[in-house]
Design a protein around this motif. Sequence first.
Motif, PDB file in Angstrom:
ATOM      1  N   PHE A 122       1.642   7.436   8.268  1.00  0.00           N
ATOM      2  CA  PHE A 122       1.909   5.995   8.238  1.00  0.00           C
ATOM      3  C   PHE A 122       3.096   5.786   7.308  1.00  0.00           C
ATOM      4  N   LEU A 124       5.447   3.277   5.703  1.00  0.00           N
ATOM      5  CA  LEU A 124       5.903   1.935   5.331  1.00  0.00           C
ATOM      6  C   LEU A 124       6.742   2.012   4.044  1.00  0.00           C
ATOM      7  N   THR A 125       6.212   2.669   3.015  1.00  0.00           N
ATOM      8  CA  THR A 125       6.863   2.683   1.699  1.00  0.00           C
ATOM      9  C   THR A 125       8.247   3.348   1.753  1.00  0.00           C
ATOM     10  N   GLY A 130       7.799  -0.718  -2.265  1.00  0.00           N
ATOM     11  CA  GLY A 130       6.405  -0.284  -2.137  1.00  0.00           C
ATOM     12  C   GLY A 130       5.508  -1.504  -2.034  1.00  0.00           C
ATOM     13  N   SER A 131       5.169  -2.085  -3.205  1.00  0.00           N
ATOM     14  CA  SER A 131       4.375  -3.331  -3.182  1.00  0.00           C
ATOM     15  C   SER A 131       5.117  -4.402  -2.388  1.00  0.00           C
ATOM     16  N   SER A 155       6.706   8.747  -0.232  1.00  0.00           N
ATOM     17  CA  SER A 155       5.283   8.815  -0.605  1.00  0.00           C
ATOM     18  C   SER A 155       4.358   8.801   0.598  1.00  0.00           C
ATOM     19  N   ILE A 156       4.743   9.528   1.633  1.00  0.00           N
ATOM     20  CA  ILE A 156       3.991   9.487   2.884  1.00  0.00           C
ATOM     21  C   ILE A 156       2.949  10.613   2.910  1.00  0.00           C
ATOM     22  N   THR A 157       1.687  10.225   2.998  1.00  0.00           N
ATOM     23  CA  THR A 157       0.591  11.185   3.094  1.00  0.00           C
ATOM     24  C   THR A 157       0.781  12.022   4.368  1.00  0.00           C
ATOM     25  N   GLU A 201      -4.743  15.397  -4.627  1.00  0.00           N
ATOM     26  CA  GLU A 201      -4.701  15.241  -3.162  1.00  0.00           C
ATOM     27  C   GLU A 201      -3.703  16.209  -2.527  1.00  0.00           C
ATOM     28  N   ARG A 206       1.852  15.108   0.426  1.00  0.00           N
ATOM     29  CA  ARG A 206       2.565  13.821   0.393  1.00  0.00           C
ATOM     30  C   ARG A 206       4.048  14.059   0.107  1.00  0.00           C
ATOM     31  N   GLY A 355      -4.978   8.730  -7.508  1.00  0.00           N
ATOM     32  CA  GLY A 355      -3.918   8.521  -6.508  1.00  0.00           C
ATOM     33  C   GLY A 355      -4.193   7.294  -5.658  1.00  0.00           C
ATOM     34  N   ILE A 358      -3.301   3.707  -6.583  1.00  0.00           N
ATOM     35  CA  ILE A 358      -1.937   3.268  -6.236  1.00  0.00           C
ATOM     36  C   ILE A 358      -1.760   3.178  -4.718  1.00  0.00           C
ATOM     37  N   GLY A 359      -2.109   4.251  -4.009  1.00  0.00           N
ATOM     38  CA  GLY A 359      -1.879   4.311  -2.559  1.00  0.00           C
ATOM     39  C   GLY A 359      -2.545   3.152  -1.844  1.00  0.00           C
ATOM     40  N   ASP A 360      -1.859   2.616  -0.834  1.00  0.00           N
ATOM     41  CA  ASP A 360      -2.393   1.522  -0.023  1.00  0.00           C
ATOM     42  C   ASP A 360      -2.473   0.203  -0.794  1.00  0.00           C
ATOM     43  N   THR A 362      -1.589  -1.369  -5.058  1.00  0.00           N
ATOM     44  CA  THR A 362      -2.002  -1.170  -6.457  1.00  0.00           C
ATOM     45  C   THR A 362      -3.032  -2.229  -6.880  1.00  0.00           C
ATOM     46  N   GLU A 364      -2.789  -4.523  -9.060  1.00  0.00           N
ATOM     47  CA  GLU A 364      -2.183  -5.863  -9.206  1.00  0.00           C
ATOM     48  C   GLU A 364      -2.041  -6.534  -7.837  1.00  0.00           C
TER      49      GLU A 364
HETATM   50  C1  LIG Z   1      -1.670   9.022  -3.203  1.00  0.00           C
HETATM   51  C2  LIG Z   1      -0.725   8.086  -2.515  1.00  0.00           C
HETATM   52  C3  LIG Z   1      -0.665   8.076  -1.129  1.00  0.00           C
HETATM   53  C4  LIG Z   1       0.242   7.215  -0.484  1.00  0.00           C
HETATM   54  N1  LIG Z   1       0.326   7.280   0.882  1.00  0.00           N
HETATM   55  C5  LIG Z   1       1.205   6.457   1.528  1.00  0.00           C
HETATM   56  C6  LIG Z   1       1.389   6.545   2.935  1.00  0.00           C
HETATM   57  O1  LIG Z   1       0.758   7.367   3.624  1.00  0.00           O
HETATM   58  N2  LIG Z   1       2.274   5.706   3.527  1.00  0.00           N
HETATM   59  C7  LIG Z   1       2.995   4.787   2.834  1.00  0.00           C
HETATM   60  O2  LIG Z   1       3.766   4.044   3.438  1.00  0.00           O
HETATM   61  N3  LIG Z   1       2.882   4.703   1.473  1.00  0.00           N
HETATM   62  C8  LIG Z   1       2.015   5.520   0.810  1.00  0.00           C
HETATM   63  N4  LIG Z   1       1.908   5.470  -0.558  1.00  0.00           N
HETATM   64  C9  LIG Z   1       2.754   4.552  -1.296  1.00  0.00           C
HETATM   65  C10 LIG Z   1       1.982   3.363  -1.865  1.00  0.00           C
HETATM   66  O3  LIG Z   1       1.533   2.494  -0.855  1.00  0.00           O
HETATM   67  C11 LIG Z   1       2.904   2.657  -2.871  1.00  0.00           C
HETATM   68  O4  LIG Z   1       3.141   3.571  -3.922  1.00  0.00           O
HETATM   69  C12 LIG Z   1       2.284   1.390  -3.429  1.00  0.00           C
HETATM   70  O5  LIG Z   1       2.233   0.393  -2.441  1.00  0.00           O
HETATM   71  C13 LIG Z   1       3.034   0.859  -4.646  1.00  0.00           C
HETATM   72  O6  LIG Z   1       4.406   0.798  -4.415  1.00  0.00           O
HETATM   73  P1  LIG Z   1       5.435   1.451  -5.472  1.00  0.00           P
HETATM   74  O7  LIG Z   1       5.000   2.825  -5.734  1.00  0.00           O
HETATM   75  O8  LIG Z   1       6.807   1.241  -4.954  1.00  0.00           O
HETATM   76  O9  LIG Z   1       5.239   0.649  -6.815  1.00  0.00           O
HETATM   77  P2  LIG Z   1       5.929  -0.748  -7.205  1.00  0.00           P
HETATM   78  O10 LIG Z   1       5.785  -1.713  -6.097  1.00  0.00           O
HETATM   79  O11 LIG Z   1       7.291  -0.496  -7.727  1.00  0.00           O
HETATM   80  O12 LIG Z   1       4.984  -1.201  -8.414  1.00  0.00           O
HETATM   81  C14 LIG Z   1       5.079  -0.595  -9.702  1.00  0.00           C
HETATM   82  C15 LIG Z   1       4.056  -1.263 -10.623  1.00  0.00           C
HETATM   83  O13 LIG Z   1       4.314  -2.668 -10.688  1.00  0.00           O
HETATM   84  C16 LIG Z   1       3.167  -3.401 -10.341  1.00  0.00           C
HETATM   85  N5  LIG Z   1       3.530  -4.599  -9.594  1.00  0.00           N
HETATM   86  C17 LIG Z   1       4.259  -4.677  -8.447  1.00  0.00           C
HETATM   87  N6  LIG Z   1       4.362  -5.953  -8.049  1.00  0.00           N
HETATM   88  C18 LIG Z   1       3.683  -6.701  -8.959  1.00  0.00           C
HETATM   89  C19 LIG Z   1       3.427  -8.096  -9.102  1.00  0.00           C
HETATM   90  N7  LIG Z   1       3.856  -8.989  -8.190  1.00  0.00           N
HETATM   91  N8  LIG Z   1       2.687  -8.517 -10.165  1.00  0.00           N
HETATM   92  C20 LIG Z   1       2.220  -7.613 -11.077  1.00  0.00           C
HETATM   93  N9  LIG Z   1       2.437  -6.283 -10.991  1.00  0.00           N
HETATM   94  C21 LIG Z   1       3.152  -5.841  -9.947  1.00  0.00           C
HETATM   95  C22 LIG Z   1       2.343  -2.458  -9.463  1.00  0.00           C
HETATM   96  O14 LIG Z   1       0.972  -2.811  -9.497  1.00  0.00           O
HETATM   97  C23 LIG Z   1       2.623  -1.117 -10.107  1.00  0.00           C
HETATM   98  O15 LIG Z   1       1.748  -0.905 -11.165  1.00  0.00           O
HETATM   99  C24 LIG Z   1       1.042   6.336  -1.233  1.00  0.00           C
HETATM  100  C25 LIG Z   1       0.975   6.366  -2.632  1.00  0.00           C
HETATM  101  C26 LIG Z   1       0.113   7.236  -3.264  1.00  0.00           C
HETATM  102  C27 LIG Z   1       0.095   7.278  -4.777  1.00  0.00           C
END
Ligand SMILES: Cc1cc2nc3c(=O)[nH]c(=O)nc-3n(C[C@H](O)[C@H](O)[C@H](O)COP(=O)(O)OP(=O)(O)OC[C@H]3O[C@@H](n4cnc5c(N)ncnc54)[C@H](O)[C@@H]3O)c2cc1C
Length: 384
Positions: A122, A124-125, A130-131, A155-157, A201, A206, A355, A358-360, A362, A364
């Motif tokens: 999947f 997306l990131t 990410g978020s 960060s794709i699983t 994991e 990933r 993991g 954070i994944g799917d 965070t 917040e």
């Molecule tokens: C084990 C694992 C498996 C994953 N598998 C997949 C996958 O298969 N496919 C895929 O697409 N992605 C995957 N991801 C990515 C995951 O979905 C993203 O890492 C996640 O959505 C967070 O995005 P980011 O890492 O860019 O963090 P950021 O969005 O940069 O966030 C960094 C920090 O800021 C905080 N933050 C962000 N916005 C706000 C806000 N508005 N208010 C307060 N705090 C905030 C967050 O909570 C976090 O603590 C995976 C990640 C991990 C760790």
Amino acid sequence: MDFAFTDDQRLLQQTLRQFAKEKLLPNYARWDRGEKISREEIREVAKLGVFGLRVPERFGGQMADYVSCGIMAEELSRGDFNYSLFIQLGLIASELLSDYAHPEVQAEWLTRHAAGDAVIGFGLTEPSAGSDAANITTRAVRSGDDYLITGEKASITFAGYADACLVFARTGESGARGISAFLVPLDSPGVTRQVYKTPGERLTQRGSLFFDSVRIPARNRVGDERGGFAQAMVAFDFNRAIIGLACVGAAQQSLEETIDYTKGRHVFGKPLAKFEGVAFQVAEHLTLIEAARLVSYKCLWLKEQGQKHTKEAAMAKWLGPKAAAEAIHACLILHGHYGYSMDLPLEQRWRDVVGLEIGDGTPEIMKGVIAREAYGREFTAYRD
Ligand SMILES: Cc1cc2nc3c(=O)[nH]c(=O)nc-3n(C[C@H](O)[C@H](O)[C@H](O)COP(=O)(O)OP(=O)(O)OC[C@H]3O[C@@H](n4cnc5c(N)ncnc54)[C@H](O)[C@@H]3O)c2cc1C
């Protein structure tokens, strides 16, 4: 109000619990020591029904009810948390392809998926999104009967060995409404991969997927142009409860191991378990894990009834990994120096569940969803 599983669900629970204990738990550390899962082992996983859970029967799946999907995640995670990732990603792919893909794409990929012949990721990131996933920059440009896809997914699983990936790419304006979804075979020319070094994991390999003008037929678009983001959010929704239950399974197993250990270990002339400072910790974590379990199954039950479950899904995704990480940490400490070793599975389980804090999405972001459901959309932080 009925909290009971059906007879079939109870049987599934017992069968999987036994399987996890006998077959998965003794081998859990393999991935941590650098072993890679083989194709044959992935097909064996498929025989358990792990990939076909929500694949229609005509493609070789079993279209299980959602609560049963949760039971599978909880029970397999007791043995090996990594296997729950096959369930999580498999469910997302099955739901999206069953609901939105071209019939030829469904026939090929859902059949291969259910049999364990195709692992589907999947995507997306991205490195800069990410978020804030609505800000992705990977592009899909129409070229005759094809699309050309260019960008990086981070960060794709399963990046290391997935056969295909659901890739979200921009086909229109900025923001969520300009995003479409595509099923991209990862043996296409122009695809390269990079596997990360990660704390846990490790079975999942990933990493990043790079797309350099990757040409795919237009029928591989999944759903309407510019409808991709909304589809992704629906698929995320109930899957968050599956994550909650995967974490609950890992924590429950750790707490049961800790109960056994603290009954047998004597300090100051009596079993550790007789000190309330020890037993009360276990009691507290059992309670929080039960709360995470209940909200997760409630979410899946609501989904099964066709009722709204966004809030419960976010609660399960926030509470499950958090409560599990805290419980496993306490279990590790309660095992003393034995806990802080690689001979016991506790430290690996702890790294694995963190993991999925954070994944799917965070903590917040999950709290943001819960707050939005409680306050109303007009009070979300990202709306002026
Ligand atoms: C084990 C694992 C498996 C994953 N598998 C997949 C996958 O298969 N496919 C895929 O697409 N992605 C995957 N991801 C990515 C995951 O979905 C993203 O890492 C996640 O959505 C967070 O995005 P980011 O890492 O860019 O963090 P950021 O969005 O940069 O966030 C960094 C920090 O800021 C905080 N933050 C962000 N916005 C706000 C806000 N508005 N208010 C307060 N705090 C905030 C967050 O909570 C976090 O603590 C995976 C990640 C991990 C760790």
